[in-house]
Scaffold this active site. Structure first.
Site, PDB file in Angstrom:
ATOM      1  N   ASP A 290       0.797  -1.237   0.000  1.00 58.15           N
ATOM      2  CA  ASP A 290       0.000   0.000   0.000  1.00 58.15           C
ATOM      3  C   ASP A 290       0.822   1.276   0.000  1.00 58.15           C
ATOM      4  O   ASP A 290       0.350   2.326   0.408  1.00 58.15           O
ATOM      5  CB  ASP A 290      -0.916  -0.006   1.232  1.00 58.15           C
TER       6      ASP A 290
ATOM      7  N   GLU B 224       0.140  -9.035  -1.445  1.00 59.93           N
ATOM      8  CA  GLU B 224      -0.583  -8.519  -0.270  1.00 59.93           C
ATOM      9  C   GLU B 224      -1.754  -7.632  -0.721  1.00 59.93           C
ATOM     10  O   GLU B 224      -1.920  -6.491  -0.281  1.00 59.93           O
ATOM     11  CB  GLU B 224       0.348  -7.746   0.682  1.00 59.93           C
TER      12      GLU B 224
ATOM     13  N   GLU C 258      -2.409   5.148   2.747  1.00 62.61           N
ATOM     14  CA  GLU C 258      -2.195   3.766   2.318  1.00 62.61           C
ATOM     15  C   GLU C 258      -3.458   3.049   1.858  1.00 62.61           C
ATOM     16  O   GLU C 258      -3.423   2.230   0.946  1.00 62.61           O
ATOM     17  CB  GLU C 258      -1.504   2.968   3.427  1.00 62.61           C
TER      18      GLU C 258
ATOM     19  N   HIS D 266       4.520   5.107  13.298  1.00 59.01           N
ATOM     20  CA  HIS D 266       4.911   5.969  12.177  1.00 59.01           C
ATOM     21  C   HIS D 266       3.739   6.524  11.378  1.00 59.01           C
ATOM     22  O   HIS D 266       3.927   7.192  10.365  1.00 59.01           O
ATOM     23  CB  HIS D 266       5.835   5.209  11.225  1.00 59.01           C
TER      24      HIS D 266
ATOM     25  N   ARG E 211       0.962   8.557   9.562  1.00 58.25           N
ATOM     26  CA  ARG E 211       0.770   9.994   9.295  1.00 58.25           C
ATOM     27  C   ARG E 211      -0.461  10.549   9.995  1.00 58.25           C
ATOM     28  O   ARG E 211      -0.463  11.696  10.454  1.00 58.25           O
ATOM     29  CB  ARG E 211       0.607  10.226   7.784  1.00 58.25           C
TER      30      ARG E 211
ATOM     31  N   HIS F 251      11.091   5.488  14.564  1.00 60.37           N
ATOM     32  CA  HIS F 251      11.063   5.632  13.093  1.00 60.37           C
ATOM     33  C   HIS F 251      11.790   6.910  12.684  1.00 60.37           C
ATOM     34  O   HIS F 251      11.762   7.903  13.417  1.00 60.37           O
ATOM     35  CB  HIS F 251       9.604   5.683  12.628  1.00 60.37           C
TER      36      HIS F 251
END
Ligand code: UD1
Ligand code: UDP
Length: 369
Positions: free
Chosen positions: A93, A115, A129, A210, A212, A242
């Site tokens: 993604d 995936e 994503e 991590h 957003r 991260h």
């Protein structure tokens, strides 16, 4: 038959590595890394001994989604013209998977999506994503769904079922391989260093983050929860932070200099796997970690509002806790004080053979003799 495997981030590299090794035995395979990530990607390439044929080296500090997407499209135009590729494989993604998929489509090259089919159906979470993955489904010719639920999502969306295969998730293949290495005595400097730093009479809590959609207030809330949990005198929090500056700034500002909170650099894969194996609890917003933790029967508090990994929730391996401080603390305490017995449960994400299923299916799809 010429296959191009393309990826750019840490999780994609981990999940593509076992597939690369398998495919190389049967096809002409090349690897292109966009290097959407740099340090995090290189750690994985090194451990799995993968030398890319093409390295676009695109990462910029605090890069914008549009800037990165545009650079990938443009750079891939050149790469895709260098060889007569029959198939481009992308994963998951990320900006890399979506942009590379589109670039391949523009060049009329078939796209296989590893995936495929995971969904939250909420475009804002995970952002961006969820949309990347949905768009990649529209672009792809072949869909490798890790689970039955992912298959069902694709089928419901109208994807031709002849082009979908349930393969299991290749992350379990990578994990199995790495776990075996560790069981056979694999050690490195980082593992030895952690062994000498951590107090093993305490419960180890492993943390990553991590997303957003959690930048700012969400991360501040999570840090406040970790501060509260660290007040328990029998826990040791290990947090590989991260490299995204939006994460680093908040985490180091709020959690530095606490005795039992270890803020460390992102870990190489075997060290991280070793930590998962000794952890009592994981607090994370990571997709991959939700898939891996069930192998070690460690519960994951998922610091997100939604997850596309529902199977772990259904099996009781993970719990969506969002980013509310109180909620995280309460649920963490509950798990620490009353450990769940997962003895009879198995990892719902795969059995370690996804790379073989995918390779065989590609062979069948293309009818290679
Ligand atoms: C990306 C993926 C996300 C995946 C995550 C795994 C997208 C939109 N998101 O998010 O799906 O879960 O990777 O970690 O594709 N940085 C470094 N060095 C590195 C990696 C990152 O310094 O090795 C810093 C850079 O400043 C970079 C920033 O992190 O600009 C963000 O990286 P980016 O790949 O754009 O997004 P992630 O948040 O990592
Ligand atoms: N991981 C790692 N080192 C770390 C943190 C995570 O090797 O310090 C591995 C983890 O085992 C998993 C993957 O990286 O396989 C997850 O990456 P990330 O959380 O960045 O991305 P996501 O899975 O959320 O897309």
């Amino acid at each position: 038959m010429n296959i191009l495997l393309c990826f750019g981030t840490r999780p994609e590299a981990i999940k593509m590595a076992p597939l690369y090794v398998e495919l190389k035995q049967y096809f002409h395979v090349k690897v292109c890394v966009t290097a959407q990530h740099r340090e995090l990607l290189d750690q994985v390439l090194q451990f799995f001994e993968i030398t890319p044929d093409y390295d676009l080296n695109l990462m910029k500090k605090n890069q914008s989604l549009n800037g990165l997407f545009a650079s990938i499209l443009e750079s891939m135009d050149t790469i895709l013209g260098t060889d007569s590729f029959d198939l481009v494989l992308v994963h998951g993604d990320t900006t890399t998977s979506c942009a590379v998929g589109l670039a391949a489509f523009h060049k009329r090259i078939k796209v296989g999506h590893i995936e495929a089919g995971l969904r939250t159906y909420n475009k804002q979470s995970p952002f961006p994503e969820e949309l990347n993955r949905q768009l990649t489904s529209k672009i792809a010719d072949f869909h490798f769904a890790p689970t039955q639920q992912a298959y069902d999502n694709l089928k419901r969306e109208g994807v031709d079922i002849h082009n979908i295969v349930i393969s299991g998730n290749t992350v379990i293949d990578a994990l199995k391989l790495t776990k075996l290495k560790l069981e056979n005595g694999f050690e490195n400097e980082k593992i030895n260093q952690l062994k000498s730093t951590l107090n093993f009479s305490n419960k180890i809590i492993l943390v990553t983050g991590h997303r957003r959609e959690s930048f700012g207030q969400g991360f501040e809330n999570i840090c406040n929860a970790l501060l509260a949990i660290s007040k328990q005198n029998d826990v040791e929090i290990v947090y590989p932070v991260h490299l995204n500056p939006n994460v680093q700034d908040t985490v180091f500002k709020m959690l530095s200099n606490i005795n039992n909170i270890h803020l460390i650099e992102p870990l190489d894969y075997p060290t991280f796997v070793w930590l998962m194996s000794i952890a009592s609890l994981i607090i994370s917003d990571s997709g991959g970690v939700q898939e891996e933790a069930p192998t070690f029967k460690v519960p994951v508090l998922v610091t997100r509002e939604t997850t596309e990994r529902e199977e772990g929730i259904q099996e009781g391996f993970s719990v969506l806790v969002g980013t509310n401080t109180k909620n995280i603390v309460n649920i963490a305490m509950e798990f620490l004080n009353n450990p769940v017995d997962y003895k009879n449960k198995v990892n719902p994400y795969g059995d370690g053979n996804a790379h073989k299923v995918i390779s065989k299916t590609i062979n069948d799809f293309f009818n290679v003799t």
